[in-house]
Scaffold this active site. Structure first.
Site, mmCIF file in Angstrom:
data_model
loop_
_atom_site.group_PDB
_atom_site.id
_atom_site.type_symbol
_atom_site.label_atom_id
_atom_site.label_comp_id
_atom_site.label_asym_id
_atom_site.label_seq_id
_atom_site.Cartn_x
_atom_site.Cartn_y
_atom_site.Cartn_z
ATOM 1 N N LYS A 566 0.737 -1.083 0.044
ATOM 2 C CA LYS A 566 -0.137 0.061 -0.017
ATOM 3 C C LYS A 566 0.805 1.364 0.039
ATOM 4 O O LYS A 566 1.723 1.334 0.804
ATOM 5 C CB LYS A 566 -0.968 0.054 1.329
ATOM 6 C CG LYS A 566 -1.795 1.031 1.298
ATOM 7 C CD LYS A 566 -3.035 0.875 2.101
ATOM 8 C CE LYS A 566 -2.726 0.804 3.583
ATOM 9 N NZ LYS A 566 -4.052 0.933 4.577
ATOM 10 N N ASP A 662 -13.187 1.999 11.331
ATOM 11 C CA ASP A 662 -13.274 2.206 9.965
ATOM 12 C C ASP A 662 -13.726 0.578 9.525
ATOM 13 O O ASP A 662 -13.231 0.063 8.506
ATOM 14 C CB ASP A 662 -12.222 2.769 9.122
ATOM 15 C CG ASP A 662 -12.551 3.060 7.834
ATOM 16 O OD1 ASP A 662 -13.864 3.279 7.643
ATOM 17 O OD2 ASP A 662 -11.499 3.103 7.011
#
Length: 892
Positions: A566, A662
Site C-alpha cells: 500500500k 473504520d
C-alpha cells in the site's frame, strides 16, 4: 432534454445584457424601518452614485443617529485618506484609523425589534503613517458577539474593497454597539497594530427573512447531516453572509435589490466549476406570480428568479453542474437555494426532476421545482443546514470547500422525468454563530503581490500596472527556479523529501538502519529499491486496489512471497499520522483474523506498508459490484464470524482495547481458504482505559454509511461504535447492496433506515434479502439474524451487543444452518435437545431475546449474556453523505 428546454432561449441570451438594463426590476419590495449608512472619517453627509445618503461619523449634527467613543487621553483615532486614491466611490474615500479601541453606538429608540443587517466596508490600501500589513484587529458587537478576530484585510484583498455582511437580532432594551479592537502592540512598539473602517451600514430586515418562524409549521430547514427537517435558526444566533449569488446572469447591485441593499454576485467564473454552452436560461418577458405566496416578494429580486442555469444545449454526457465555495471549517452553514420554473415547456410536476448534493451529501433525491411551487413563474426556495469539517478531522478552523452539485436523474431511474435537466436560480450561504457566540474564521492564505493569485470572492481585477508587476515578478521567479534546479542537479543535492508537511519529531519512533523502536522480528524495514523491484517500479498492471491512502499493489518480496503493498499517494486525505498509527498497532498485534503487517518503507517522499497478500480480495467483491461467484449463506456467516472474532480480539484480547473506527466490507479481506481478516488500521484508536472511562472524545473519522450516529453527533468514540459499523456490514451481507445508494428512492437510499422501517412497520423483511440466498434461509434463521442486526444498530450504544455477544450470536446462527442442513437427512428430537444444550436461547423478563455467547478465541470460559432489543424506536434518521461523482464514489 436540455436541448428542447433551452432552444427557445438561445436568441434571448444573446441580448441578455441589453434586456437586463432595460427591464424594470422589482425594487423596494421592502422598506426598512431603520436604514443608516455611515461614511467613516467624513465630516458631512454625502450621496453615492446610486443616490443613497451616507452620513459622516464626524458630523455633530448626526449625534442623534449614532455616537462615536474612544479613549480621551492618548492614541485617539485618525481621520485619513488613502495615499493612492484609485477608488473614488463612497464610502472608500476616507477611513477612521486607530491603534486603540473605538466604538460606534446606535440609540435604542432607533432600532426596532426586527433583525438587522450590519455591513462593514473595508478598503485595504496604504494610509498615511500606517502600513497595511499591520492592520490586524477584531470586531465585536455589544461586547459579546465576535464578528472578526485577528482580521487582516491584506490577506483578503489589496486595493480592492471588502464587504462583510452580518445578520443579528438586537435584544429588547439593548442598544447596538460595534467595537473595533486592534491586536495588542508589542512592548517595544516595533509593530503598531491598528484597526480601520471605511463604512458601516445598519439596515433592518423582515423578521423571518433568514431566521426561523417557530409558529410557521410549513417552514423547514433540512439538516443534510442528519436528514431531519427540525433545524431552526433562532434569535440567539448571528449569521454571516459569506456568499450571495445570482445564478446564470450578471451581478445584481445593491441598488437593484428589493430594498435591503444586498449585492448578488454573478456565479461565473468565481464559483461555477465549468460553464457549458448555452447553459443559461432567461425569461424577462413576464412578471413573477406571488399570489401563491410561497415566498414574499422581497426574498430576492426578479432578476434572480427570471434567470437560471441548466444543463446546456446538445449535452450528451452526464456531469455535475457544480459550484465551489471556500468556507471556514467547524461551523454550520445555512444554504438557501432559489428556484423558479419560467420555461413554458415545463407545464406540470414530473417534467423536470433532478438531484441536489450539498457538500457531497444527497440533499434532495427528487427535486421537482414545479411540485414545490405549484406553478410556473412562482418563486420558491429551499433551506439546508450543513456542518463543515476539515478533511483530516482537525478541530482547528481551516478553509475548506463547500460544493453544491446538481445532477440529472439516472437514465434508468424508476422516476424518469420528461426532460432530464436541472435548474437553479440563486444561492445564498450563511455561516451560523457557534456556541461561543463567535463568527470569526481564519484569514485566507496570503499571496504576496509577486505571486499570481486567483480572484477572491471580494476582490476585483488589479489595474494594468499591478498586472505588469506580477508578470515581471513571475518571470524572475521562474529564472530563479531554473538556476536553482541546475545547482541542485550539479551538486546532486537530496531530492524533495515529502509532498506533505511533516515534523521531524514525528518520526522519532520510526528510524532506519537498526535503530527502529519496532521489534525487528515483527516488522521489517524495506528499502525503496526492494519495493520497486517487487512491483516492477510500481507498474500499473500490479494495482489490485485503490483506497483513501493510495494504490495497493501485488508484489513479491525476495522474488518468492506474494505481498500487498500500500503506497501513500500525493494529496491523500490520510497521511503521516495514519501511517505511523498502522505500523505501531499492527506490529504488536497477531491474530488469525487480522491482516498481518510484514513491514514498511519510509524513504524520501515514500510512505509504504507491506502486508500479507489476501488471495480472494475484499468481502464486498463477493456481494455485489463484481463478476465474482456469489457466496452461500453459510459462507457468509463463516466470514462474518471470523471478522467478528478479529474485532473481538481488538476490543478485549490486546494489551489495551483498540477501536478499529473504520469497519466496513472493503476492510474485511479473504485469503485463499476463505478465512476472513480485518484490515486497514490507519484510523484505529486506543479505547477507554480505567473503570471510570466509557468513551474517547475525538473528532469524527470513518466511512460514511458505516458511522455510529452516537459517535457522529457527540464525538464520543466507544467500542460499541465498531459494533454499529459491523451491524451495517451484517445488513450488507444479508441484502447484497451498499449501505447508501443515491440512485434509489429516498426511503431506500439508506439500507439501515430502510431495514429499521420495514422491521418496525411489520413489512416483509424477506424482500430485502439477497435473492441468491433467499431460499436457503429459514424464517427462524432470518429472525435470529435480524434481531442481532437490530441490536448492533441501536441508536443508544449502551443497548448494543458487545463484540463478544456478536461472536456468540453468529456462532448460534451458523449452528442453525448446520442443523438445518442436517435436517435434510432427518431431524430427531434428541438432536434438537442436544442443540439447545449447546447454546441456550431464552427470553428475558421484558420479552427481548437473549443469547449466551460461547467461549472466545483465547480460551476464556466466561459466559456473557446480552439482551437483543427488537425495538427500533428512536433509531437515528441520518442522511447519507453519498458521493455525487459520476462513475465511482470518492475515496474517504
Amino acid at each position: 432534454m436540455a436541448n428542447s428546454i433551452n432552444k427557445k432561449n438561445h436568441m434571448k441570451f444573446t441580448l441578455l445584457s441589453l434586456i437586463s438594463l432595460l427591464y424594470p426590476l422589482v425594487t423596494n419590495s421592502y422598506n426598512p424601518d431603520y436604514n443608516l449608512a455611515i461614511n467613516c472619517g467624513y465630516s458631512t453627509n454625502t450621496t453615492s452614485l446610486d443616490n443613497r445618503i451616507w452620513v459622516g461619523d464626524n458630523d455633530i449634527e448626526n449625534s442623534n443617529l449614532l455616537s462615536f467613543t474612544e479613549p480621551t487621553t492618548t492614541n485617539q483615532s485618525f481621520i485619513t485618506k488613502p495615499i493612492s486614491l484609485s477608488n473614488t466611490q463612497i464610502p472608500f474615500t476616507t477611513a477612521r484609523v486607530s491603534i486603540s479601541n473605538f466604538t460606534y453606538s446606535f440609540p435604542i429608540n432607533n432600532i426596532t425589534n426586527s433583525p438587522v443587517f450590519i455591513r462593514l466596508h473595508f478598503y485595504p490600501t496604504s494610509y498615511q503613517n500606517f502600513e497595511l500589513s499591520n492592520a490586524i484587529f477584531s470586531v465585536e458587537v455589544n461586547n459579546n458577539l465576535t464578528l472578526l478576530k485577528n482580521f487582516n484585510p491584506l490577506h483578503w484583498a489589496k486595493d480592492s474593497t471588502i464587504i462583510k455582511e452580518y445578520c443579528i437580532q438586537v435584544k429588547p432594551h439593548e442598544k447596538l454597539t460595534i467595537t473595533f479592537i486592534p491586536n495588542p502592540n508589542s512592548i517595544n512598539q516595533s509593530n503598531l497594530y491598528y484597526a480601520f473602517i471605511n463604512g458601516i451600514e445598519v439596515v433592518s430586515m423582515p423578521p423571518f427573512l433568514y431566521y426561523s418562524d417557530l409558529s410557521d409549521l410549513n417552514y423547514q430547514i433540512r439538516s443534510v447531516d442528519t436528514d431531519t427537517t427540525d433545524y431552526k435558526i433562532q434569535n440567539d444566533k448571528a449569521l454571516e453572509m459569506v456568499y450571495r449569488v445570482n445564478v446564470g446572469d450578471n451581478q445584481v447591485p445593491p441598488s437593484n435589490d428589493t430594498g435591503m441593499f444586498r449585492n448578488w454576485d454573478n456565479d461565473y467564473p468565481l464559483y461555477l466549476e465549468k460553464q457549458y454552452p448555452q447553459s443559461v436560461s432567461s425569461d424577462f418577458g413576464e412578471h413573477l406570480n406571488y399570489l401563491k405566496n410561497n415566498v414574499p416578494n422581497y426574498t430576492a429580486p426578479e432578476a434572480v428568479y427570471l434567470t437560471a442555469r441548466t444543463y446546456g444545449l446538445n449535452v450528451k454526457e452526464d456531469y455535475n453542474v457544480t459550484w465551489n465555495f471556500e468556507v471556514d471549517s467547524t461551523f454550520t452553514y445555512m444554504v438557501r437555494l432559489h428556484f423558479c420554473e419560467f420555461e413554458e415547456i415545463i407545464k406540470d410536476q414530473g417534467y423536470r426532476v433532478f438531484q441536489i448534493f450539498i457538500d457531497d451529501i444527497l440533499a434532495e433525491q427528487y427535486a421537482d421545482v414545479f411540485s414545490w411551487s405549484h406553478g410556473r413563474l412562482v418563486p420558491v426556495n429551499k433551506d439546508y443546514a450543513v456542518t463543515m469539517y476539515t478533511p483530516k478531522g482537525s478541530s482547528q478552523i481551516e478553509k475548506v470547500n463547500l460544493t453544491i452539485k446538481l445532477q440529472r436523474m439516472p437514465i434508468h431511474s424508476k422516476l424518469a422525468p420528461k426532460y432530464r435537466d436541472v435548474i437553479l436560480n440563486g444561492i445564498e450561504i450563511f455561516k451560523i454563530s457557534d456556541n461561543n457566540n463567535n463568527l470569526a474564521g481564519v484569514n485566507p492564505k496570503y499571496l504576496s503581490p509577486k505571486e499570481p493569485s486567483s480572484p477572491s470572492p471580494q476582490s476585483k481585477s488589479k489595474n494594468s500596472t499591478i498586472v505588469i508587476f506580477i508578470a515581471v515578478g513571475v518571470s524572475c521567479l521562474l529564472l530563479a527556479f531554473v538556476a536553482t534546479g541546475i545547482i541542485v542537479f550539479v551538486r546532486r543535492r537530496k531530492r524533495f523529501e515529502s509532498h506533505f508537511e511533516m515534523e521531524e519529531t514525528s518520526w522519532k519512533t520510526i528510524k532506519r538502519e537498526g535503530s527502529s523502536t519496532l521489534p525487528s522480528h515483527l516488522c521489517r524495514y524495506f528499502t525503496i529499491a526492494e519495493i520497486k523491484a517487487a512491483t516492477n517500479n510500481f507498474d500499473d498492471i500490479f494495482i489490485i486496489g485503490v483506497g483513501g491512502f493510495g494504490n495497493v499493489y501485488k508484489g513479491y518480496t525476495d522474488g518468492v512471497t506474494p505481498v500487498a503493498i500500500k503506497r501513500l499517494k500525493p494529496g491523500s486525505q490520510q497521511g503521516v499520522n495514519e501511517f505511523m498509527n498502522e505500523i505501531e498497532l499492527l506490529s504488536q498485534l497477531r491474530h488469525i483474523h487480522l491482516v498481518s503487517l510484514i513491514g514498511y518503507c519510509n524513504e524520501g517522499a515514500e510512505m509504504i506498508l507491506v502486508y500479507d497478500f489476501m488471495q480472494r480480495g475484499t468481502l464486498r467483491e463477493y456481494l455485489y459490484g463484481s463478476d465474482n461467484e456469489r457466496l452461500t449463506w453459510k459462507q457468509r456467516l463463516e466470514i462474518l464470524l471470523g471478522a467478528a472474532r478479529g474485532l473481538h480480539y481488538l476490543h478485549t484480547g490486546a494489551k489495551h482495547s483498540i477501536i478499529h473506527r473504520d469497519v466496513k466490507s472493503t476492510n474485511i479481506l479473504l485469503d485463499e481458504k476463505w478465512v476472513a481478516k480485518v484490515s486497514d488500521f490507519g484510523l484505529s484508536k486506543a479505547g477507554p482505559t480505567g473503570m471510570a472511562m466509557t468513551h474517547v472524545s475525538t473528532v469524527v473519522k470513518g466511512s460514511i454509511g458505516y458511522l455510529d450516529p452516537e459517535y457522529y453527533l457527540r464525538q464520543r468514540l466507544t467500542l460499541k461504535s465498531d459494533v454499529y459499523s459491523f451491524g451495517v456490514v451484517l445488513l450488507e451481507v444479508l441484502c447484497a447492496r451498499p449501505p447508501l445508494v443515491r440512485s434509489s428512492e429516498k426511503k431506500k437510499a439508506s439500507l439501515v433506515i430502510w431495514f429499521q422501517r420495514c422491521y418496525k412497520e411489520g413489512l416483509i423483511v424477506e424482500e430485502l434479502v439477497d435473492p441468491f440466498i433467499r431460499d436457503s434461509i429459514t424464517s427462524e434463521s432470518l429472525k435470529c439474524y435480524c434481531q442481532m442486526v437490530l441490536s448492533c444498530l441501536h441508536d443508544d450504544g449502551n443497548q448494543r451487543m458487545s463484540m463478544s455477544d456478536v461472536v456468540g450470536a453468529l456462532e448460534f446462527a451458523l449452528q442453525l444452518v448446520t442443523t438445518e442442513e442436517d435436517s435434510k437427512f432427518g431431524w430427531t428430537k434428541e438432536k434438537e435437545k442436544s442443540e439447545q444444550r449447546l447454546l441456550p436461547h431464552f427470553t428475558s423478563e421484558d420479552g427481548s431475546d437473549v443469547f449466551t455467547s460461547s467461549s472466545d478465541d483465547y480460551g476464556s470460559q466466561t459466559s456473557k449474556v446480552s439482551t437483543i432489543s427488537t425495538s427500533t424506536e428512536g433509531q437515528p434518521m441520518l442522511s447519507a453523505k453519498v458521493f455525487s461523482e459520476i462513475g465511482y464514489p470518492k475515496a474517504r
